[in-house]
Design a protein around this motif. Structure first.
Motif, mmCIF file in Angstrom:
data_model
loop_
_atom_site.group_PDB
_atom_site.id
_atom_site.type_symbol
_atom_site.label_atom_id
_atom_site.label_comp_id
_atom_site.label_asym_id
_atom_site.label_seq_id
_atom_site.Cartn_x
_atom_site.Cartn_y
_atom_site.Cartn_z
ATOM 1 N N ARG A 193 0.848 -1.189 0.000
ATOM 2 C CA ARG A 193 0.000 0.000 0.000
ATOM 3 C C ARG A 193 0.880 1.234 0.000
ATOM 4 N N PHE A 194 1.028 1.816 -1.162
ATOM 5 C CA PHE A 194 1.841 3.015 -1.328
ATOM 6 C C PHE A 194 1.107 3.931 -2.297
ATOM 7 N N PRO A 195 0.221 4.801 -1.784
ATOM 8 C CA PRO A 195 -0.477 5.725 -2.681
ATOM 9 C C PRO A 195 0.514 6.594 -3.452
ATOM 10 N N TYR A 196 0.147 6.971 -4.665
ATOM 11 C CA TYR A 196 0.982 7.800 -5.537
ATOM 12 C C TYR A 196 2.285 7.095 -5.920
ATOM 13 N N GLU A 197 2.132 5.791 -6.132
ATOM 14 C CA GLU A 197 3.284 5.006 -6.574
ATOM 15 C C GLU A 197 3.823 5.477 -7.916
ATOM 16 N N ASP A 198 2.959 6.107 -8.731
ATOM 17 C CA ASP A 198 3.405 6.648 -10.018
ATOM 18 C C ASP A 198 4.526 7.666 -9.841
ATOM 19 N N PHE A 199 4.462 8.483 -8.771
ATOM 20 C CA PHE A 199 5.486 9.500 -8.558
ATOM 21 C C PHE A 199 6.875 8.863 -8.499
ATOM 22 N N VAL A 200 6.962 7.793 -7.718
ATOM 23 C CA VAL A 200 8.258 7.143 -7.507
ATOM 24 C C VAL A 200 8.695 6.410 -8.773
ATOM 25 N N PHE A 201 7.776 5.693 -9.398
ATOM 26 C CA PHE A 201 8.111 4.961 -10.622
ATOM 27 C C PHE A 201 8.594 5.917 -11.712
ATOM 28 N N THR A 202 7.876 7.020 -11.913
ATOM 29 C CA THR A 202 8.262 7.972 -12.952
ATOM 30 C C THR A 202 9.622 8.583 -12.651
ATOM 31 N N ALA A 203 9.890 8.888 -11.387
ATOM 32 C CA ALA A 203 11.203 9.421 -11.023
ATOM 33 C C ALA A 203 12.303 8.410 -11.345
ATOM 34 N N ARG A 204 12.060 7.136 -11.079
ATOM 35 C CA ARG A 204 13.060 6.110 -11.394
ATOM 36 C C ARG A 204 13.297 5.997 -12.900
ATOM 37 N N VAL A 205 12.215 6.136 -13.674
ATOM 38 C CA VAL A 205 12.362 6.105 -15.132
ATOM 39 C C VAL A 205 13.205 7.276 -15.606
ATOM 40 N N LEU A 206 12.874 8.489 -15.159
ATOM 41 C CA LEU A 206 13.607 9.672 -15.592
ATOM 42 C C LEU A 206 15.052 9.644 -15.101
ATOM 43 N N ALA A 207 15.269 9.129 -13.913
ATOM 44 C CA ALA A 207 16.625 9.059 -13.364
ATOM 45 C C ALA A 207 17.528 8.144 -14.187
ATOM 46 N N ALA A 208 16.944 7.171 -14.881
ATOM 47 C CA ALA A 208 17.730 6.250 -15.711
ATOM 48 C C ALA A 208 18.125 6.868 -17.047
ATOM 49 N N GLY A 209 17.659 8.078 -17.334
ATOM 50 C CA GLY A 209 18.089 8.802 -18.523
ATOM 51 C C GLY A 209 17.651 8.213 -19.846
ATOM 52 N N PRO A 210 16.383 7.847 -20.017
ATOM 53 C CA PRO A 210 15.967 7.251 -21.285
ATOM 54 C C PRO A 210 15.863 8.291 -22.404
ATOM 55 N N ARG A 211 15.836 7.799 -23.616
ATOM 56 C CA ARG A 211 15.464 8.623 -24.766
ATOM 57 C C ARG A 211 13.942 8.555 -24.859
ATOM 58 N N LEU A 212 13.294 9.713 -24.957
ATOM 59 C CA LEU A 212 11.833 9.743 -24.930
ATOM 60 C C LEU A 212 11.279 10.316 -26.230
ATOM 61 N N ALA A 213 10.271 9.649 -26.749
ATOM 62 C CA ALA A 213 9.522 10.149 -27.900
ATOM 63 C C ALA A 213 8.160 10.615 -27.419
ATOM 64 N N LEU A 214 7.808 11.862 -27.677
ATOM 65 C CA LEU A 214 6.533 12.431 -27.260
ATOM 66 C C LEU A 214 5.658 12.634 -28.491
ATOM 67 N N ILE A 215 4.388 12.254 -28.377
ATOM 68 C CA ILE A 215 3.473 12.379 -29.505
ATOM 69 C C ILE A 215 2.188 13.062 -29.054
ATOM 70 N N PRO A 216 1.510 13.794 -29.959
ATOM 71 C CA PRO A 216 0.270 14.472 -29.590
ATOM 72 C C PRO A 216 -0.959 13.576 -29.615
ATOM 73 N N ASP A 217 -0.817 12.327 -30.031
ATOM 74 C CA ASP A 217 -1.945 11.412 -30.136
ATOM 75 C C ASP A 217 -2.541 11.114 -28.761
ATOM 76 N N ARG A 218 -3.861 10.941 -28.752
ATOM 77 C CA ARG A 218 -4.544 10.519 -27.538
ATOM 78 C C ARG A 218 -4.282 9.027 -27.331
ATOM 79 N N VAL A 219 -3.648 8.678 -26.211
ATOM 80 C CA VAL A 219 -3.259 7.277 -25.998
ATOM 81 C C VAL A 219 -3.870 6.675 -24.742
ATOM 82 N N TYR A 220 -4.563 7.476 -23.922
ATOM 83 C CA TYR A 220 -5.114 6.927 -22.682
ATOM 84 C C TYR A 220 -6.317 7.758 -22.272
ATOM 85 N N VAL A 221 -7.374 7.091 -21.818
ATOM 86 C CA VAL A 221 -8.563 7.767 -21.307
ATOM 87 C C VAL A 221 -8.706 7.408 -19.828
ATOM 88 N N TRP A 222 -8.530 8.418 -19.001
ATOM 89 C CA TRP A 222 -8.570 8.291 -17.544
ATOM 90 C C TRP A 222 -9.985 8.635 -17.091
#
Length: 550
Positions: A193-222
């Motif tokens: 039980r760790f609310p806002y687990e996305d915060f930590v996961f995203t920080a770990r992803v960014l900390a690993a220095g990936p190459r990122l491709a950003l697109i304007p397409d709609r890819v997720y409906v929340w």
């Protein structure tokens, strides 16, 4: 098939993606989510549905759906994890495709989402591809984009530090990840039980220095279901444990980025906390009891104590000022005024104090909280304060507005007129009230005033609904400021009124203050509509009275 870890060549995308769907006691929605993943086409090698020990029949529904569908695998946990991180980690462990993405059981992937993300990742050799997520309010269906400025156009980011705004998009679900990239860097979600687990996961992803491709397409409906019997973790903010969890997740994200040498990203994460988290929760403090307010204040002070001047300087003014007030006072204070400052757009209401040297400050007894930004920011960004009074009348309902001076900036710009519209909260339609001149202030008051007529019947054409007031201020120097108005609460204001109507027979009209203090208007036409509103009101009051009696 491509071996694990080898990205598919351009044009060879079949079976390239694993979609991990997680769910707990969500039988009403989980099969819709899974179907949206399967419908992405041949690029999806497998959909792994991780059931977190549901008790409502979700697992059985998934088993039935998997029969005859070899691309769907159901993973049943035998012990509920208490959060979203552990089942997502189970999905990472079970994935066999070169890429993976995540989907929550109450959301959906729009058609073409996987192909769009996969195409961008393949074209650029990116470890992460990300696209636009939209928040869909249910049952109205009204949509708003999440972090749209990041996804306004296609972009390739060689390293996350080159686009610091990335730390503001803490969602994990609108992204496609190289599976071997996550495994090579041991990037996982916090367990249990760790609310806002996305915060930590995203920080770990960014900390690993990936190459990122950003697109304007709609890819997720929340899907945002505010009236659900069980609110999602991100929406269930009523208890202080939620804020405690949020500050802890933010602290860990900062430490992860700083520990990886990403100091600029770490500072941006703190700026985001001031701009987003602090403002959002400050707007809601008026909804909480005194015990919550004291606990929130103490937790926030403890969290902000680690910030330095560079952290504050990076943040936009409203969040920065709120944080400085919290740090300057041991006990909660000025909550109504902080609520207005936290509003979007921000409003700074009187009093307008100055230090001994004449500089704008929060208050006479807190001169250490500067407001210097109000002297230098463009007028279109200033936290101008407008008061609004609305007294419903069968004949001659009028909206009265008062624009406050702000350290001489308003008079300098020369107020000319105000345009007012009401916006339907559910579908976004507008009813234009008109434009009125802003009249100069009386000698005793630094307030420009205007009046506009309002026909409540025009709002009633949409049926029972809530309408939010929006204003556009125009000045002689050409400046324009879009804002909202503070709901004045004097005698006879903010009361429910029944009006006679030739068209509807009866109109129930109720001006009220939103949780950020803005003026809004509930309108229910006809006897049936009025009765429905009163019934809902009574249903909310009865449990409170029963609780008080107990």
């Amino acid at each position: 098939m491509d071996p694990l870890g080898t990205p598919p060549a351009r044009g060879g995308t079949a079976g390239a993606v694993t979609v991990v769907v997680i769910g707990y006691d969500d039988a009403a929605h989980v099969t819709t989510a899974v179907r949206s993943a399967l419908a992405q086409g041949p690029a999806v090698r497998e959909v792994i549905a991780v059931d977190d020990c549901s008790t409502d029949g979700s697992a059985e529904l998934l088993d039935a759906l998997a029969a005859g569908r070899p691309r769907l695998r159901v993973v049943r946990r035998t012990v509920n994890s208490g959060g979203c991180g552990t089942p997502r980690n189970d999905g990472i462990d079970a994935a066999t495709a070169p890429y993976l993405m995540f989907l929550d059981s109450d959301d959906v992937l729009p058609p073409g989402a996987v192909d769009a993300l996969l195409g961008a990742a393949g074209r650029h050799g990116a470890e992460v591809a990300a696209g636009l997520c939209v928040r869909r309010e249910l049952p109205s269906g009204r949509e708003s984009p999440w972090q749209p400025e990041l996804y306004a156009r296609p972009a390739l980011v060689e390293r996350p530090a080159g686009r610091r705004r990335l730390v503001h998009d803490t969602l994990c679900v609108n992204k496609l990840y190289r599976t071997d990239f996550l495994r090579a860097h041991a990037i996982r979600f916090p367990e249990g039980r760790f609310p806002y687990e996305d915060f930590v996961f995203t920080a770990r992803v960014l900390a690993a220095g990936p190459r990122l491709a950003l697109i304007p397409d709609r890819v997720y409906v929340w899907h945002v279901r505010r009236t659900a019997g069980r609110l999602s973790i991100s929406l269930d903010r009523a208890g202080i444990d939620n804020w405690r969890a949020r500050t802890e997740a933010a602290r860990q994200a900062y430490d992860i980025l700083l520990g990886a040498g990403e100091k600029r990203l770490a500072r941006e994460a703190r700026a985001k906390f001031l701009e987003h988290e602090v403002r959002m929760y400050a707007r809601e403090l008026g909804l909480r009891d005194a015990e919550y307010q004291r606990a929130w204040w103490a937790l926030t002070r403890a969290h902000l104590a680690a910030y330095d001047e560079a952290d504050f300087a990076r943040a936009p003014a409203p969040g920065r000022v709120i944080a400085r007030v919290v740090l300057a006072s041991e006990a909660p204070r000025d909550l109504p005024r902080l609520r207005e400052l936290a509003a979007r757009p921000s409003r700074l209401r009187p009093p307008y104090a100055r230090s001994a040297g004449g500089a704008p400050v929060w208050s006479a007894d807190l001169p250490q909280v500067p407001l210097d930004h109000v002297l230098t920011r463009p007028l279109r960004l200033l936290p101008l304060a407008v008061d609004a009074e609305l007294r419903p009348r069968t004949r001659g309902t009028r909206l009265r507005l008062g624009l406050h001076e702000l350290y001489g900036r308003v008079e300098e710009a020369g107020p000319r007129e105000v345009e007012a519209v009401f916006v339907h909260r559910e579908d976004g339609r507008t009813v234009h009230l008109g434009t009125a001149a802003l009249l100069p202030p009386d000698p005793e008051f630094d307030t420009w005033t205007a009046e506009l007529p309002l026909d409540p019947g025009a709002l009633a054409m949409a049926g029972p609904a809530v309408w939010d007031l929006r204003l556009r201020l125009r000045f002689a120097d050409g400046s324009v400021r879009d804002t909202t108005a503070h709901a004045s609460a004097g005698p006879g204001l903010l009361t429910r009124t029944a009006l006679a109507s030739s068209r509807h027979g009866l109109l129930l009209v109720h001006p009220y203050a939103t949780h950020s203090g803005s003026l809004a208007l509930r309108v229910a036409p006809g006897l049936r509509g009025a009765t429905a509103v009163l019934r809902r009101r009574l249903s909310r009051l009865l449990p409170r009275r029963a609780g008080a009696a107990a």
